[in-house]
Design a protein around this motif. Structure first.
Motif, PDB file in Angstrom:
ATOM      1  N   LYS A   2       0.853  -1.198   0.000  1.00 18.36           N
ATOM      2  CA  LYS A   2       0.000   0.000   0.000  1.00 18.36           C
ATOM      3  C   LYS A   2       0.881   1.238   0.000  1.00 18.36           C
ATOM      4  CE  LYS A   2      -1.879   3.591   2.271  1.00 18.36           C
ATOM      5  NZ  LYS A   2      -1.360   4.518   3.316  1.00 18.36           N
ATOM      6  N   GLY A   5      -0.454   8.734   0.213  1.00 14.49           N
ATOM      7  CA  GLY A   5      -0.480   9.923  -0.643  1.00 14.49           C
ATOM      8  C   GLY A   5       0.876  10.553  -0.912  1.00 14.49           C
ATOM      9  N   THR A 230       5.170   4.419   3.273  1.00 14.99           N
ATOM     10  CA  THR A 230       4.808   5.788   3.627  1.00 14.99           C
ATOM     11  C   THR A 230       6.014   6.712   3.503  1.00 14.99           C
ATOM     12  OG1 THR A 230       3.734   7.100   5.356  1.00 14.99           O
ATOM     13  CG2 THR A 230       5.085   5.251   6.107  1.00 14.99           C
ATOM     14  N   ASP A 231       6.001   7.849   4.239  1.00 13.50           N
ATOM     15  CA  ASP A 231       7.085   8.827   4.073  1.00 13.50           C
ATOM     16  C   ASP A 231       8.016   8.892   5.275  1.00 13.50           C
ATOM     17  OD1 ASP A 231       5.272   9.953   5.815  1.00 13.50           O
ATOM     18  OD2 ASP A 231       5.307  11.942   4.908  1.00 13.50           O
ATOM     19  N   LEU A 236       7.707   5.227  14.564  1.00 12.80           N
ATOM     20  CA  LEU A 236       8.770   5.926  15.291  1.00 12.80           C
ATOM     21  C   LEU A 236       8.387   5.992  16.774  1.00 12.80           C
ATOM     22  CD1 LEU A 236       9.213   8.754  12.629  1.00 12.80           C
ATOM     23  CD2 LEU A 236      10.631   6.698  12.923  1.00 12.80           C
ATOM     24  N   LYS A 266      -0.392   8.327  13.454  1.00 11.31           N
ATOM     25  CA  LYS A 266      -1.126   8.434  12.179  1.00 11.31           C
ATOM     26  C   LYS A 266      -0.577   7.520  11.089  1.00 11.31           C
ATOM     27  CE  LYS A 266      -2.330  11.864   8.718  1.00 11.31           C
ATOM     28  NZ  LYS A 266      -1.496  12.623   7.789  1.00 11.31           N
TER      29      LYS A 266
HETATM   30  P1  ADP Z   1       0.413   8.102   4.190  1.00  7.07           P
HETATM   31  O1  ADP Z   1       0.035   9.207   3.270  1.00  7.07           O
HETATM   32  O2  ADP Z   1       1.585   7.294   3.689  1.00  7.07           O
HETATM   33  O3  ADP Z   1      -0.740   7.247   4.621  1.00  7.07           O
HETATM   34  P2  ADP Z   1       0.279   9.448   6.750  1.00  7.07           P
HETATM   35  O4  ADP Z   1       0.500  10.918   6.697  1.00  7.07           O
HETATM   36  O5  ADP Z   1      -1.110   8.950   6.904  1.00  7.07           O
HETATM   37  O6  ADP Z   1       0.993   8.818   5.469  1.00  7.07           O
HETATM   38  O7  ADP Z   1       1.161   8.799   7.928  1.00  7.07           O
HETATM   39  C1  ADP Z   1       2.553   9.057   7.995  1.00  7.07           C
HETATM   40  C2  ADP Z   1       2.817  10.202   8.977  1.00  7.07           C
HETATM   41  O8  ADP Z   1       2.413   9.792  10.277  1.00  7.07           O
HETATM   42  C3  ADP Z   1       4.286  10.535   9.148  1.00  7.07           C
HETATM   43  O9  ADP Z   1       4.721  11.419   8.148  1.00  7.07           O
HETATM   44  C4  ADP Z   1       4.304  11.162  10.549  1.00  7.07           C
HETATM   45  O10 ADP Z   1       4.264  12.562  10.480  1.00  7.07           O
HETATM   46  C5  ADP Z   1       3.002  10.703  11.199  1.00  7.07           C
HETATM   47  N1  ADP Z   1       3.219  10.015  12.477  1.00  7.07           N
HETATM   48  C6  ADP Z   1       2.583  10.301  13.635  1.00  7.07           C
HETATM   49  N2  ADP Z   1       3.012   9.513  14.629  1.00  7.07           N
HETATM   50  C7  ADP Z   1       3.939   8.677  14.108  1.00  7.07           C
HETATM   51  C8  ADP Z   1       4.748   7.635  14.640  1.00  7.07           C
HETATM   52  N3  ADP Z   1       4.689   7.266  15.927  1.00  7.07           N
HETATM   53  N4  ADP Z   1       5.590   7.000  13.802  1.00  7.07           N
HETATM   54  C9  ADP Z   1       5.656   7.353  12.498  1.00  7.07           C
HETATM   55  N5  ADP Z   1       4.929   8.351  11.941  1.00  7.07           N
HETATM   56  C10 ADP Z   1       4.069   8.997  12.726  1.00  7.07           C
END
Ligand code: ADP
Ligand code: ASP
Ligand code: MG
Length: 456
Positions: A2, A5, A230-231, A236, A266
């Motif tokens: 998967k 965005g 993801t990015d 983390l 998230k």
């Molecule tokens: P995607 O578009 O790939 O679904 P999201 O924006 O939904 O990405 O989720 C990735 C983001 O989640 C990361 O860029 C980060 O800012 C946020 N995030 C929040 N908490 C965490 C965490 N504990 N570990 C990793 N990322 C986190």
């Protein structure tokens, strides 16, 4: 596999994704080809929702202009990455998709009323367009990709904007449609987040739902691994938007990952782990910008005890409701009455603490708060405190190392805590505090548990 965005934000990102999929396809030797689930291009869902709001305000020209902008962005990516008749077909399909929603949004602007059902119809175009583009780009790069309209597979109830998948029908469709394609060495590509009712009406699974779609399809097909690209490098130790340099958590149990996702990490939609648990399929979070990093592996087994927490998450914008009644003293049935009110107004409660005469709960969905409070006031005193937050420290080690709880509380020093709870699973400690104190509290906890030691 998967891809979120940001992993498909622009032409360069989609090229990168095509490279990752192609490498995976080639290493499979055509046997067990990957199945691809994609989100809408970065920001597209937000922009589509914003366009419907403009339509609701009657501002039809700005709504149409913003959809034209989105169309142009999709077309420029499509044209840059494909050639010949494939490009012509892709451009025509994307144009048609947008023509449909521009027509719809114009009609909605006349009515000036956006129902959840029409919102879903508009928003789904983000994933429909992105998945078509990714499928065509993969085909252009020599991968035998086939686009699939996700709505013909993901079958849901009619709870628009937050639909629940009907697992039996969805799995039957996935195995009917994707099964034979994969057996023939094809790479199926579909949008996440979107589905349709049994009657064929478009639905969506709730924001961030593409992770959930991928996990469902993976579980239905019995894949070896569900990969969330993801990015960031993986889960983390804390939200990188709050803690500047969190560390990568290499391994998590299903239960830990669920808690973290539910309480605000998230990177994973909170429902993602459920389908994986049902079939015991490992979930891996990976970074499409750094595919060589092994990411976070989430499995049924916890990692061995090492005296540390696994990660800390936080959920902001929460409201605490205090319910006090002397009638609660020694009375049975009080809690049932209280929680029935939340059930009646379909509002989930996150944290609960009780004393002899009072109960405090937190909610993040305040759409029906007034009605809830009115009903609770029929038998208790009620007060609400908005602008609160939940911090959730998670780790299987909390079960075995009794000192971790004390260390966590002590590390918070003078940060005022409103509620503290540790449920029977003893896999997390939950703190409820003022939203304004979140950064300070997260920093203190993170320093205590993750600053000096590298996570292994
Ligand atoms: P995607 O578009 O790939 O679904 P999201 O924006 O939904 O990405 O989720 C990735 C983001 O989640 C990361 O860029 C980060 O800012 C946020 N995030 C929040 N908490 C965490 C965490 N504990 N570990 C990793 N990322 C986190
Ligand atoms: N595009 C949808 C959203 O932004 C679903 C997802 O990205 O997972 O919420
Ligand atoms: Mg996401």
């Amino acid at each position: 596999m998967k891809f979120g965005g940001t992993s498909i934000a622009d032409a360069a990102a989609i090229e990168r994704v095509a490279g990752i999929v192609r490498a995976r396809f080639e290493s499979s030797g055509g046997d067990k080809p990957p199945v691809i689930v994609v989100s809408a291009l970065a920001d597209v869902t937000d922009r589509l929702i914003a366009a419907t709001r403009l339509a609701e305000d009657g501002d039809v020209e700005r709504a149409a202009a913003s959809l034209d902008d989105l169309l142009a962005r999709h077309l420029s990516i499509a044209s840059a990455l494909t050639t010949g008749t494939r490009r012509d077909d892709l451009v025509a399909a994307v144009r048609e998709e947008f023509a449909t929603i521009i027509g719809l949004v114009r009609a909605l602007a006349v009515l000036r009323e956006i129902s959840p059902r029409s919102l879903d119809a508009v928003v789904a175009s983000g994933e429909l367009a992105s998945s078509r583009i990714v499928a065509a780009v993969l085909a252009e790069r020599g991968v035998p990709a086939v686009w699939i309209d996700a709505r013909t597979i993901m079958t849901t109830d009619a709870e628009h904007t937050g639909a629940t998948p009907e697992m039996a029908q969805t799995c039957a469709r996935a195995n009917e449609v994707i099964g034979p394609l994969a057996a023939d060495g094809h790479v199926a590509v579909m949008g996440g987040f979107i589905g349709a009712t049994a009657q064929g009406v478009t639905t969506t699974l709730g924001r961030g739902g593409s992770d959930y779609s991928a996990a469902i399809i993976g579980a239905c097909l019995g894949v070896d691994e569900i990969q969330i690209w993801t990015d960031v490098d993986g889960m983390l130790t804390a939200d990188p938007r709050i803690i500047p340099e969190p560390q990568l958590v290499r391994q998590l149990s299903f239960a830990e990952a669920s808690e973290l996702a539910y309480f605000g990490a998230k990177v994973l939609h909170p429902s993602t782990i459920l389908p994986a648990v049902s079939k015991n399929i490992p979930v891996r979070i990976l970074n499409s910008l750094r595919p060589e990093v092994s990411g976070t592996l989430i499995t049924a087994e916890a990692r061995p005890p090492d005296g540390r927490l696994s990660a800390i998450a936080c959920k902001r914008g929460v409201t605490v409701i205090d319910i006090t009644s002397t009638r609660m003293l020694g009375a049975h049935g009080f809690l049932r009455r209280l929680f029935e009110v939340f059930e009646r107004f379909k509002t989930a409660v996150d944290v609960v603490t009780t004393s002899e005469v009072s109960v405090s709960v937190t909610v993040d969905d305040t759409r029906r708060l007034d009605a809830i409070v009115d009903n609770l006031r029929k038998f208790a005193d009620v007060s609400c405190e908005p602008d609160m937050a939940i911090i959730c420290a998670v780790g299987e080690n909390l079960r075995v190392d009794q000192t971790l709880f004390g260390r966590a509380v002590t590390s918070l020093g003078r940060v005022p805590l409103r509620l503290v709870s540790q449920a029977a699973s003893r896999r997390n400690i939950t703190f409820v505090l003022r939203d304004a104190d979140v950064t300070q509290a997260m920093t203190r906890l993170h320093d205590e548990f993750f600053r000096t030691v590298a996570v292994t």
